[in-house]
Design an enzyme around this catalytic site. Structure first.
Site, mmCIF file in Angstrom:
data_model
loop_
_atom_site.group_PDB
_atom_site.id
_atom_site.type_symbol
_atom_site.label_atom_id
_atom_site.label_comp_id
_atom_site.label_asym_id
_atom_site.label_seq_id
_atom_site.Cartn_x
_atom_site.Cartn_y
_atom_site.Cartn_z
ATOM 1 N N ASP A 167 -10.089 1.972 1.781
ATOM 2 C CA ASP A 167 -10.148 1.575 3.196
ATOM 3 C C ASP A 167 -10.873 2.648 4.005
ATOM 4 O OD1 ASP A 167 -8.839 -0.839 2.940
ATOM 5 O OD2 ASP A 167 -6.850 0.025 3.278
ATOM 6 N N LYS A 198 0.818 -1.221 0.000
ATOM 7 C CA LYS A 198 0.000 0.000 0.000
ATOM 8 C C LYS A 198 0.849 1.267 0.000
ATOM 9 C CE LYS A 198 -4.020 -1.944 2.368
ATOM 10 N NZ LYS A 198 -4.971 -1.855 3.485
HETATM 11 P P1 NAP Z 1 -0.681 -3.009 11.655
HETATM 12 O O1 NAP Z 1 -0.307 -1.946 10.695
HETATM 13 O O2 NAP Z 1 0.303 -4.064 11.992
HETATM 14 O O3 NAP Z 1 -1.126 -2.289 12.997
HETATM 15 C C1 NAP Z 1 -1.526 -3.018 14.128
HETATM 16 C C2 NAP Z 1 -1.797 -2.085 15.273
HETATM 17 O O4 NAP Z 1 -2.309 -2.863 16.337
HETATM 18 C C3 NAP Z 1 -0.537 -1.387 15.766
HETATM 19 O O5 NAP Z 1 -0.886 -0.101 16.207
HETATM 20 C C4 NAP Z 1 -0.123 -2.278 16.940
HETATM 21 O O6 NAP Z 1 0.529 -1.571 17.987
HETATM 22 C C5 NAP Z 1 -1.461 -2.727 17.477
HETATM 23 N N1 NAP Z 1 -1.339 -4.031 18.132
HETATM 24 C C6 NAP Z 1 -0.864 -5.164 17.596
HETATM 25 N N2 NAP Z 1 -0.930 -6.159 18.490
HETATM 26 C C7 NAP Z 1 -1.439 -5.646 19.615
HETATM 27 C C8 NAP Z 1 -1.725 -6.158 20.894
HETATM 28 N N3 NAP Z 1 -1.513 -7.453 21.184
HETATM 29 N N4 NAP Z 1 -2.253 -5.352 21.826
HETATM 30 C C9 NAP Z 1 -2.470 -4.056 21.538
HETATM 31 N N5 NAP Z 1 -2.203 -3.487 20.359
HETATM 32 C C10 NAP Z 1 -1.685 -4.278 19.405
HETATM 33 O O7 NAP Z 1 -1.967 -3.794 11.155
HETATM 34 P P2 NAP Z 1 -3.188 -3.197 10.277
HETATM 35 O O8 NAP Z 1 -2.910 -3.421 8.847
HETATM 36 O O9 NAP Z 1 -3.506 -1.846 10.765
HETATM 37 O O10 NAP Z 1 -4.363 -4.226 10.655
HETATM 38 C C11 NAP Z 1 -4.848 -4.272 11.967
HETATM 39 C C12 NAP Z 1 -6.103 -5.109 12.023
HETATM 40 O O11 NAP Z 1 -7.114 -4.524 11.244
HETATM 41 C C13 NAP Z 1 -5.905 -6.527 11.506
HETATM 42 O O12 NAP Z 1 -6.256 -7.427 12.501
HETATM 43 C C14 NAP Z 1 -6.846 -6.681 10.348
HETATM 44 O O13 NAP Z 1 -7.580 -7.874 10.463
HETATM 45 C C15 NAP Z 1 -7.806 -5.510 10.526
HETATM 46 N N6 NAP Z 1 -8.172 -4.983 9.205
HETATM 47 C C16 NAP Z 1 -9.438 -5.198 8.782
HETATM 48 C C17 NAP Z 1 -9.839 -4.712 7.547
HETATM 49 C C18 NAP Z 1 -11.241 -4.944 7.096
HETATM 50 O O14 NAP Z 1 -11.506 -4.821 5.895
HETATM 51 N N7 NAP Z 1 -12.151 -5.252 7.979
HETATM 52 C C19 NAP Z 1 -8.931 -4.022 6.752
HETATM 53 C C20 NAP Z 1 -7.640 -3.796 7.229
HETATM 54 C C21 NAP Z 1 -7.273 -4.304 8.460
HETATM 55 P P3 NAP Z 1 2.076 -1.194 17.947
HETATM 56 O O15 NAP Z 1 2.147 0.096 17.189
HETATM 57 O O16 NAP Z 1 2.461 -1.100 19.355
HETATM 58 O O17 NAP Z 1 2.770 -2.320 17.224
#
Ligand code: NAP
Length: 570
Positions: free
Chosen positions: A402, A365
């Site tokens: 998104d 992305k």
């Molecule tokens: P990402 O860029 O890796 O970001 C993850 C975020 O969650 C970071 O801020 C991370 O904190 C935090 N995090 C990770 N593990 C954690 C934990 N155990 N406790 C507390 N905070 C935690 O991932 P992303 O691409 O944003 O995706 C995140 C989620 O969104 C995924 O699970 C995905 O399934 C969902 N999502 C859904 C859609 C949809 O269409 N519904 C689309 C996109 C994403 P740190 O900064 O401290 O690492």
């Protein structure tokens, strides 16, 4: 690949004559090489006749081959034939992989009975030896004997590896062909490279090496290590299908494009497995998936090809969601999962296949931004693009859907202007949520495990930051979880404590499972809930609109994705 490579090929007449001459030369040199190696003569077991007519004087059997051959294997004859019985529902063109059986010869009478029962079936018999990637431990002689017996049992085509064919003397080959024809069977000569895909010229050389034996079918199989390897295979198919019935496939997950698009490029047919888990080659997809998900029977040169790019990508729900919408709105298009290791590889395929559009996942992305001719203002602001569209000028245009995926489900339920919204997390999904909601006039607060990341995002997006210990004292109109907490396979179930759930509505972007622990808790507390499924469908619906210019059939898209998620959860 839409006619482009075909234009580079010589006209059929000239090319055919050239190939035939080179085939003769090739055949002669093969025979010489064989004699020089002084290999032992291997008499064909089926025919003792020294007077077998040359293969060319007998009629080639007429065959009904569709685009799809279902490759069937089983550990026992019972399993093999039970799978073959079910495979008939998808295609009446079946390959029997006899080499998967411990005693293939013992299955021949059952094979004959099966083919007598199913006269509509066109059958290939394959008994690939271990040396060439199969499971048959017997000798070359035993393989021939078995293939000929399979032909006598009613198989219409037998598959012989080119390496085996090269060990035959010319008279042996003629007798083998004559015996096959007496049984009414055609010859397919195949080559398998389990390590790589050569450039188009290399694959064409292999096809010519096979064509030297004048088989009815030429099959060149390689292994894809990149998406671009599919382009080599499709070019070889386009080139060689002018002269022969050719099959070209690249194995492995990266080779999926070739499995789906080779018939469109001119291949005689492609292969599929009878079912998930019953594959006979790496990267094979099930017949149902090829027909329903990838629309094999409908693909033509007008079909628009879209992709969803990432790694891993095999289990993406995007192809299912989009093909449902394409079908519903009568759009001649298909979406393929693209396992991308490098952005360069993706860009090559977008340009040369070409692809009409791509849904991109992390980390592409951000990586793709410098390659866009233009992008919508929100994409530029967020610094992330999840949707590519190839313009009529061949350039790439970027969009971010998104944002709509987060904003639309919320604006359907509340007035966003002035609403206090808490975003949990500060990663990629949070960026789309925060920028999108601020843009709608919401007052956005960010809490993140790594506080500094929340600070940085808030500064860029003009949002606020909170520390986790301040949550219990604050109230919000909505909480949006963008962390993976609660996702299947993730240890941490809840992103916040129960007493921190101070909002009227909770939106969890996680959608595996559909009802996350956070949503269950919110529901139990009487709060309104929104599933991440809605975001997934909304961002996909906007992609559909960008690509097709038609309104997306959202409820149908939601229905199929939900159904599939529930099926997978069982
Ligand atoms: P990402 O860029 O890796 O970001 C993850 C975020 O969650 C970071 O801020 C991370 O904190 C935090 N995090 C990770 N593990 C954690 C934990 N155990 N406790 C507390 N905070 C935690 O991932 P992303 O691409 O944003 O995706 C995140 C989620 O969104 C995924 O699970 C995905 O399934 C969902 N999502 C859904 C859609 C949809 O269409 N519904 C689309 C996109 C994403 P740190 O900064 O401290 O690492």
């Amino acid at each position: 690949m839409r006619g482009k490579a075909r234009n580079d090929s010589p006209p059929p007449g000239r090319s055919g004559a050239r190939v035939r001459t080179s085939l003769r030369n090739r055949l002669q040199s093969e025979q010489k090489a064989f004699k020089m190696r002084q290999l032992k003569e291997m008499p064909l077991a089926v025919s003792n006749s020294r007077e077998s007519p040359p293969a060319q004087t007998q009629a080639v059997p007429r065959l009904r081959v569709g685009k799809l051959c279902v490759a069937v294997q089983g550990a026992s004859p019972a399993e093999l034939f039970s799978r073959a019985e079910s495979a008939i529902n998808d295609s009446i063109f079946i390959e029997f992989r006899l080499d998967f059986l411990a005693k293939p010869a013992a299955a021949l009478s059952e094979l004959k009975a099966f083919l007598n029962r199913h006269r509509e079936v066109t059958a290939i018999a394959t008994c690939r030896r271990k040396a060439f990637g199969g499971h048959f431990a017997g000798s070359l002689n035993a393989e021939w004997e078995l293939l000929l017996k399979a032909a006598e049992a009613g198989c219409h085509i037998v598959d012989l590896e080119v390496e085996s064919a090269e060990q035959l003397t010319r008279p042996q080959l003629a007798r083998f062909r004559a015996a096959l024809r007496a049984a009414g069977a055609a010859l397919l000569v195949s080559s398998h490279d389990f390590s790589r895909t050569r450039r188009p010229d290399g694959l064409i050389q292999t096809a010519r090496r096979i064509a030297a034996f004048e088989p009815e079918f030429v099959k060149v199989v390689s292994t894809a290590r990149s998406l671009a390897d599919n382009l080599s295979v499709l070019r070889m198919v386009e080139d060689q299908s002018l002269n022969a019935h050719v099959v070209g496939i690249a194995m492995g997950e990266e080779g999926l494009i070739s499995r789906i698009l080779s018939p469109r490029a001119g291949a005689a047919f492609t292969f599929a497995s009878a079912a998930e888990g019953a594959e006979t080659a790496p990267g094979q997809v099930s017949a149902r998936a090829l027909l329903d998900l990838y629309r094999l029977e409908q693909l033509d040169h007008a079909t628009r090809i879209y992709g969803v790019a990432g790694n891993p990508i095999a289990h993406s729900l995007s192809p299912l969601m989009h093909v449902t919408a394409f079908r519903r709105e009568n759009v001649n298009a298909v979406m393929l999962p693209l396992k991308v290791r490098t952005l360069d590889d993706l860009l090559t395929v977008i340009r040369d296949l070409p692809l009409d559009g791509v849904a991109v996942t992390m980390p592409l992305k951000q990586e793709v931004l410098p390659h866009l001719a233009n992008m919508d203002p929100l994409t530029a602001k967020i610094g992330a693009c999840n949707t590519l569209r190839t313009g009529a000028d061949g350039k790439l245009y970027g969009f971010n859907t998104d944002v709509a995926g987060v904003v639309r489900p919320l604006e359907r339920r509340m007035r966003l202007k002035g609403a206090r919204i808490l975003v949990l997390g500060a990663g990629g999904a949070a960026r789309a949520a925060v920028f999108g909601l601020v843009e709608q006039g919401a007052e956005v607060y960010i809490v993140n495990r790594t506080h500094e990341k929340a600070v940085a995002l808030a500064r860029k997006a003009k949002a606020h930051v909170l520390k986790q210990n301040a949550l219990a004292k604050n109230r919000f109109d909505a909480i949006v979880n963008t962390t993976p907490c609660g996702m299947t396979g993730i240890k941490q179930q809840l992103p916040i404590e129960e007493d921190e759930l101070n909002a009227s509505l909770v939106f969890d972007l996680v959608y595996t499972p559909i009802e996350t622990p956070l949503l269950k808790l919110a529901k139990a507390r009487g709060l309104a809930v929104v599933s991440g499924l809605e975001m997934f469908v909304q961002q996909g619906a906007r992609q559909f609109e960008i690509w097709t210019g038609k309104p997306a059939p959202e409820s149908e898209m939601l229905r199929v994705v939900e159904l599939e998620l529930r099926r997978r959860a069982q």
